[in-house]
Design an enzyme around this catalytic site. Structure first.
Site, PDB file in Angstrom:
ATOM      1  N   ASP A 244      -1.319   5.315  -5.823  1.00 46.92           N
ATOM      2  CA  ASP A 244      -1.730   4.474  -4.547  1.00 46.92           C
ATOM      3  C   ASP A 244      -1.886   3.022  -4.989  1.00 46.92           C
ATOM      4  OD1 ASP A 244      -2.280   3.244  -2.239  1.00 46.92           O
ATOM      5  OD2 ASP A 244      -4.406   4.239  -1.996  1.00 46.92           O
TER       6      ASP A 244
ATOM      7  N   ASP B 283       0.924  -1.341   0.023  1.00 48.73           N
ATOM      8  CA  ASP B 283       0.000   0.028  -0.156  1.00 48.73           C
ATOM      9  C   ASP B 283       0.891   1.244  -0.098  1.00 48.73           C
ATOM     10  OD1 ASP B 283      -2.128   2.022   0.112  1.00 48.73           O
ATOM     11  OD2 ASP B 283      -2.295   1.612   2.621  1.00 48.73           O
TER      12      ASP B 283
END
Length: 532
Positions: free
Chosen positions: A330, A120
């Site tokens: 992201d 992440d």
């Protein structure tokens, strides 16, 4: 020699003497001396630093040692060009069961315990299920694509674990602690509704590999701060990151920040995702010289996330007006989200350019612009191009998500969703086929087309784990074709002097420059008598 030449020679010697007799002096000031303290005050608009360590105190020596370490790291540079998890650099997408995110195996603690963590880039902390009060199921039988149970971390069983106290500079919750010696708690709320992780901060070792041929020097045990995730909620209880989350963000608490501060690798990393769901991760990778780049942009004058500024979007060869926006890069978000105005302009142009009669709705899928096909062959789909400053462009060659039914390929959807605010998210689906380089030192994003095996032109870069068969092979990816998938967004690397010549009898020795002026005249007369 004539008198005129003798006088000229004498004047030259005097001139040389005057030149070499000029000296430069400077004072050496200790950085914590009273003189330096006075200089700091006079040269500062805010006055002297809040604390000036007393000579001989513990703080005094800690400051000196800290400065020494920083100087050594500056001189020596990074110890390794790149590192990757000790189980290998491979990553894999695990489909709908695991939120369509990319995962990799990591080893933590002594003895080491393996965890399958989601990657992440939108958050900072590495956390794993730990001393669980409320965690996701860890049994392989709960997940269709696992062939072994997942693990729970227990700090008490690792000889290298240490609790982080509330007085630690990276403890954000320190003010709520009853005592500075208390273990530091953490709570992280993610953008997906009601999704969070909480527990205690721990320091332990993360096992990494440099991919070198000498196996005894290939493995590194890097001390890092991680979250002992005792209680999870929301998506983290229903399949997303059940065995932990690896935050790759810009925060000081991230593993990347720790590795760079320790001088292990350059302050950079890369992610590479293939269309078949496989991928690679490398810590310290700065990318090839040929990559395109764009600068990260601040929010509220702070660089706290990987945000870029998109100047315009193109569908095929048509570049659209009113499609500029800022977006978070992201890997922890499955799909791509655009601000409302840009989204509407882009999806309408995409729909217009498709040779398909009408849109349809596929149950369980979130996208508005979906298309049914009558054959197993995909129609020609226009590319999506994001334009950045300095003529840099990012081309998404396959911007759609295939939909499978009982009879095979049933259709596809344009895999963009509207964002809630004015900041978009470029998720991992649009990173596919690229080596994405997050240069944290220079605050730039780099990208280049890659197959994630040889990583573009860098033939010397390791493409496989140091050991041929890792003890925890990655689960097979059979979920890409599963119907009913949904998007989940958990977190929004002097010459030596020549010998003197024997044919130079008139060369003056170096001690000449220390001779005083009265002796120079006598020396000139001597030289004249020997050199004529």
């Amino acid at each position: 020699m004539s008198l005129r030449n003798l006088i000229l020679l004498l004047l030259m010697v005097i001139a040389v003497h005057q030149a070499v007799s000029i000296t430069f002096t400077s004072r050496l000031l200790h950085r914590f001396s009273e003189d330096m303290k006075a200089l700091r005050v006079s040269g500062s608009t805010t006055g002297v630093r809040a604390s000036w360590p007393e000579k001989g105190s513990m703080e005094y020596y800690q400051e000196l040692v800290s400065g020494d370490f920083q100087r050594q790291k500056m001189k020596l540079g990074s110890r390794f060009q790149w590192l990757f998890p000790s189980e290998g650099s491979k990553t894999i997408e695990l489909g709908n069961d695991f939120g369509w995110l990319h995962y990799t195996w990591i080893d933590i603690g002594t003895p080491s315990v393996s965890f399958l963590v989601a990657l992440d880039a939108g958050s900072d902390l590495l956390w794993v299920p730990c001393d669980c009060i409320q965690c996701a199921p860890l049994s392989a039988s709960y997940y269709g694509s696992l062939d072994k149970d997942l693990n729970e971390y227990r700090p008490s069983k690792s000889s290298t674990s240490k609790h982080i106290s509330c007085s630690h500079n990276l403890c954000d919750s320190g003010q709520s602690c009853q005592s500075p010696k208390q273990s530091c708690p953490y709570v992280i709320d993610y953008t997906t509704e009601n999704t969070s992780s909480s527990g205690l901060l721990i320091q332990d070792v993360l096992h990494l590999s440099s991919g070198c041929e000498n196996s005894s020097n290939c493995t590194i045990q890097a001390p890092v701060i991680l979250g002992c995730g005792m209680k999870q909620s929301g998506g983290y209880l229903s399949g997303v990151a059940p065995d932990g989350l690896f935050g790759l963000g810009l925060g000081e608490i991230s593993v990347l920040s720790s590795l760079a501060k320790e001088g292990l690798v350059p302050n950079s990393f890369s992610l590479c995702f293939n269309e078949d769901g496989s991928g690679r991760i490398f810590f310290g990778d700065e990318g090839p010289a040929s990559q395109q780049m764009t600068s990260f942009v601040p929010l509220d004058e702070k660089y706290e996330a990987y945000i870029v500024g998109v100047e315009a979007c193109c569908i095929g060869n048509s570049c659209l007006k009113q499609t500029s926006f800022k977006a978070l890069i992201d890997s922890g978000t499955s799909f791509t989200y655009l601000p409302e105005e840009a989204y509407e302009n882009i999806v309408m142009e995409f729909d217009k350019r498709l040779n398909v009669t009408s849109t349809v709705s596929f149950k369980g899928y979130p996208w508005k612009y979906c298309y049914k096909i009558s054959t197993d062959a995909m129609p020609k789909v226009p590319s999506v191009t994001l334009l950045f400053p300095l003529n840099n462009s990012f081309v998404v060659h396959d911007p759609v998500f295939p939909i499978y039914g009982d009879q095979g390929l049933a259709g596809f959807c344009f895999s963009i969703l509207p964002a809630d605010g004015d900041i978009g998210i470029l998720g991992q689906n649009y990173m596919t086929g690229y080596r994405m380089v997050f240069d944290r030192d220079n605050l730039k994003l780099g990208w280049s087309r890659a197959n994630c095996q040889d990583l573009s032109n860098d033939k010397e870069m390791p493409i496989a784990p140091a050991k041929e068969t890792p003890p925890n092979p990655l689960p097979a990816n059979e979920q890409q074709s599963a119907p009913g998938g949904h998007a989940v967004a958990p977190a929004i690397a002097g010459r030596a002097p020549s010998k003197p010549s024997a044919a130079a009898p008139c060369i003056m020795p170096s001690s000449f420059y220390s001779i005083r002026l009265p002796h120079l005249i006598l020396l000139v007369l001597c030289l004249v008598s020997t050199c004529v």
